[in-house]
Motif scaffolding. Structure first.
Motif, PDB file in Angstrom:
ATOM      1  N   TYR A 184       5.225 -16.978  -7.036  1.00 44.24           N
ATOM      2  CA  TYR A 184       5.430 -16.199  -5.823  1.00 44.24           C
ATOM      3  C   TYR A 184       4.892 -14.787  -6.043  1.00 44.24           C
ATOM      4  N   SER A 185       4.436 -14.165  -4.963  1.00 46.70           N
ATOM      5  CA  SER A 185       3.883 -12.820  -5.096  1.00 46.70           C
ATOM      6  C   SER A 185       3.850 -12.117  -3.745  1.00 46.70           C
ATOM      7  N   LYS A 186       4.161 -10.807  -3.791  1.00 42.65           N
ATOM      8  CA  LYS A 186       3.981  -9.957  -2.619  1.00 42.65           C
ATOM      9  C   LYS A 186       2.924  -8.882  -2.882  1.00 42.65           C
ATOM     10  N   ILE A 187       2.244  -8.982  -4.019  1.00 42.80           N
ATOM     11  CA  ILE A 187       1.224  -7.979  -4.364  1.00 42.80           C
ATOM     12  C   ILE A 187      -0.158  -8.604  -4.548  1.00 42.80           C
ATOM     13  N   THR A 188      -0.234  -9.925  -4.462  1.00 42.71           N
ATOM     14  CA  THR A 188      -1.513 -10.637  -4.518  1.00 42.71           C
ATOM     15  C   THR A 188      -1.494 -11.735  -3.456  1.00 42.71           C
ATOM     16  N   ARG A 189      -2.664 -12.297  -3.193  1.00 44.98           N
ATOM     17  CA  ARG A 189      -2.784 -13.356  -2.196  1.00 44.98           C
ATOM     18  C   ARG A 189      -3.366 -14.608  -2.842  1.00 44.98           C
ATOM     19  N   SER A 190      -2.897 -15.763  -2.392  1.00 46.00           N
ATOM     20  CA  SER A 190      -3.469 -17.029  -2.843  1.00 46.00           C
ATOM     21  C   SER A 190      -3.351 -18.069  -1.743  1.00 46.00           C
ATOM     22  N   LEU A 243      18.126  -2.396  -2.119  1.00 47.55           N
ATOM     23  CA  LEU A 243      18.284  -3.245  -0.937  1.00 47.55           C
ATOM     24  C   LEU A 243      17.957  -4.709  -1.232  1.00 47.55           C
ATOM     25  N   GLY A 244      17.900  -5.065  -2.509  1.00 48.51           N
ATOM     26  CA  GLY A 244      17.593  -6.445  -2.872  1.00 48.51           C
ATOM     27  C   GLY A 244      16.139  -6.807  -2.643  1.00 48.51           C
ATOM     28  N   GLY A 245      15.259  -5.813  -2.719  1.00 48.31           N
ATOM     29  CA  GLY A 245      13.848  -6.069  -2.476  1.00 48.31           C
ATOM     30  C   GLY A 245      13.166  -6.776  -3.635  1.00 48.31           C
ATOM     31  N   GLY A 246      11.922  -7.154  -3.403  1.00 51.35           N
ATOM     32  CA  GLY A 246      11.147  -7.827  -4.442  1.00 51.35           C
ATOM     33  C   GLY A 246      10.658  -9.187  -4.002  1.00 51.35           C
ATOM     34  N   ALA A 247       9.711  -9.707  -4.735  1.00 51.74           N
ATOM     35  CA  ALA A 247       9.059 -10.964  -4.361  1.00 51.74           C
ATOM     36  C   ALA A 247       9.966 -12.178  -4.488  1.00 51.74           C
ATOM     37  N   ASP A 307       0.832  -1.204   0.000  1.00 51.90           N
ATOM     38  CA  ASP A 307       0.000   0.000   0.000  1.00 51.90           C
ATOM     39  C   ASP A 307       0.871   1.260   0.000  1.00 51.90           C
ATOM     40  N   ARG A 308       2.028   1.197   0.631  1.00 56.05           N
ATOM     41  CA  ARG A 308       2.950   2.333   0.616  1.00 56.05           C
ATOM     42  C   ARG A 308       3.536   2.553  -0.772  1.00 56.05           C
ATOM     43  N   VAL A 309       3.772   1.449  -1.491  1.00 56.02           N
ATOM     44  CA  VAL A 309       4.230   1.571  -2.880  1.00 56.02           C
ATOM     45  C   VAL A 309       3.161   2.269  -3.716  1.00 56.02           C
ATOM     46  N   LEU A 310       1.910   1.856  -3.525  1.00 55.19           N
ATOM     47  CA  LEU A 310       0.814   2.463  -4.277  1.00 55.19           C
ATOM     48  C   LEU A 310       0.656   3.943  -3.934  1.00 55.19           C
ATOM     49  N   ALA A 311       1.137   4.329  -2.746  1.00 51.53           N
ATOM     50  CA  ALA A 311       1.076   5.728  -2.330  1.00 51.53           C
ATOM     51  C   ALA A 311       2.305   6.518  -2.774  1.00 51.53           C
ATOM     52  N   GLY A 312       3.203   5.852  -3.516  1.00 47.06           N
ATOM     53  CA  GLY A 312       4.373   6.543  -4.052  1.00 47.06           C
ATOM     54  C   GLY A 312       5.640   6.396  -3.246  1.00 47.06           C
ATOM     55  N   GLU A 313       5.638   5.580  -2.217  1.00 43.57           N
ATOM     56  CA  GLU A 313       6.824   5.388  -1.388  1.00 43.57           C
ATOM     57  C   GLU A 313       7.629   4.171  -1.860  1.00 43.57           C
ATOM     58  N   THR A 314       8.823   3.990  -1.276  1.00 42.34           N
ATOM     59  CA  THR A 314       9.669   2.832  -1.588  1.00 42.34           C
ATOM     60  C   THR A 314      10.103   2.170  -0.288  1.00 42.34           C
ATOM     61  N   PRO A 315       9.258   1.346   0.314  1.00 43.40           N
ATOM     62  CA  PRO A 315       9.667   0.638   1.527  1.00 43.40           C
ATOM     63  C   PRO A 315      10.801  -0.336   1.216  1.00 43.40           C
ATOM     64  N   ALA A 316      11.569  -0.677   2.231  1.00 40.30           N
ATOM     65  CA  ALA A 316      12.773  -1.492   2.031  1.00 40.30           C
ATOM     66  C   ALA A 316      12.492  -2.797   1.304  1.00 40.30           C
ATOM     67  N   ILE A 317      11.385  -3.448   1.623  1.00 38.36           N
ATOM     68  CA  ILE A 317      11.105  -4.757   1.040  1.00 38.36           C
ATOM     69  C   ILE A 317      10.841  -4.680  -0.459  1.00 38.36           C
ATOM     70  N   PHE A 318      10.572  -3.459  -0.963  1.00 39.20           N
ATOM     71  CA  PHE A 318      10.349  -3.256  -2.390  1.00 39.20           C
ATOM     72  C   PHE A 318      11.396  -2.324  -3.007  1.00 39.20           C
ATOM     73  N   ASP A 319      12.521  -2.161  -2.331  1.00 35.45           N
ATOM     74  CA  ASP A 319      13.570  -1.259  -2.795  1.00 35.45           C
ATOM     75  C   ASP A 319      14.626  -2.042  -3.570  1.00 35.45           C
ATOM     76  N   PRO A 320      14.827  -1.745  -4.867  1.00 36.56           N
ATOM     77  CA  PRO A 320      15.825  -2.502  -5.643  1.00 36.56           C
ATOM     78  C   PRO A 320      17.245  -2.327  -5.102  1.00 36.56           C
TER      79      PRO A 320
END
Length: 222
Positions: free
Chosen positions: A131-137, A70-74, A55-68
């Motif tokens: 794998y995904s960090k932007i959807t749920r299954s 810092l090795g972020g990403g799913a 949700d922070r990404v959608l708001a225009g932020e770059t949290p660590a877990i999604f920061d390239p």
């Protein structure tokens, strides 16, 4: 990984990846059931869990877990679980193909990779990791063989397995294990420090890293 192993040996210490799912009793139960499936043809392992920080990404932020930076990403955060399980059970694949949707920060928010296991003539297998960090299954993972299919409730922490054979017979296999399955990786590390051989653990980690490198190098970002 090779340099890390060499440095650890030279220093008289152990380098070890605490990959919790491959040391879990549920994972051992999966391995025990495999012979009942006959020739294995397909394995599909999934770990999709929407991050609250998206949700922070959608708001225009770059949290660590999604920061390239810092090795972020799913892939590194969740994809490593199904990939580690695949390599631990079936070895390193001969070929890898992957597609990942990119999110606003530039990292992959999700992904799917196909892993090729040709085997001997007539007994090849396809591996699929999702794998995904932007959807749920909540779709379970599966291993399909010519004699049956094994359903795994959660590839990161197997607690309930279902074996269904080709005649329709169904057997449920509950797993008795600690609520926090990090204890099993700690127990393995203690055994390694006490003198057990870490070669197989380190070889698996090296194989997983090579698969991830191939996904990142050759995978398609959309």
């Amino acid at each position: 990984m090779g340099r890390a192993v060499a440095a650890a040996r030279a220093a008289g210490v152990v380098v070890f990846e605490g990959m919790r799912n491959v040391y879990d009793p549920g994972f051992a139960a999966v391995r025990d059931v495999l012979p009942e499936l006959g020739t294995l043809r397909r394995a599909s392992f999934s770990y999709c869990q929407r991050s609250a920080r998206y949700d922070r990404v959608l708001a225009g932020e770059t949290p660590a877990i999604f920061d390239p930076a810092l090795g972020g990403g799913a892939l590194w955060d969740l994809g490593v679980y199904p990939i580690s399980a695949m390599v631990a059970l079936f070895g390193e694949p001969d070929a890898v193909a992957a597609v990942s949707p990119r999110i606003a920060t530039g990292v992959e928010g999700a992904g799917t990779a196909l892993l090729a296991y040709p085997g001997a003539a007539g007994d090849g297998m396809i591996g699929e990791v999702t794998y995904s960090k932007i959807t749920r299954s909540d779709v379970p993972s599966e291993i399909q063989g010519e004699l049956g299919t094994l359903e795994i409730d959660h590839i990161a922490q197997p607690r309930h397995l279902v074996l269904t054979t080709i005649d329709g017979a169904r057997r449920e296999i509950p797993i008795d294990a600690a609520a926090n399955n990090m204890r099993y990786e700690v127990e393995r590390f203690a055994a390694l420090v006490a003198g057990a051989d870490p070669a197989a653990d380190q070889a698996r980690t090296a194989g997983v890293l090579r698969v991830i490198e191939r996904i990142r190098a050759d995978g398609i970002l959309v």
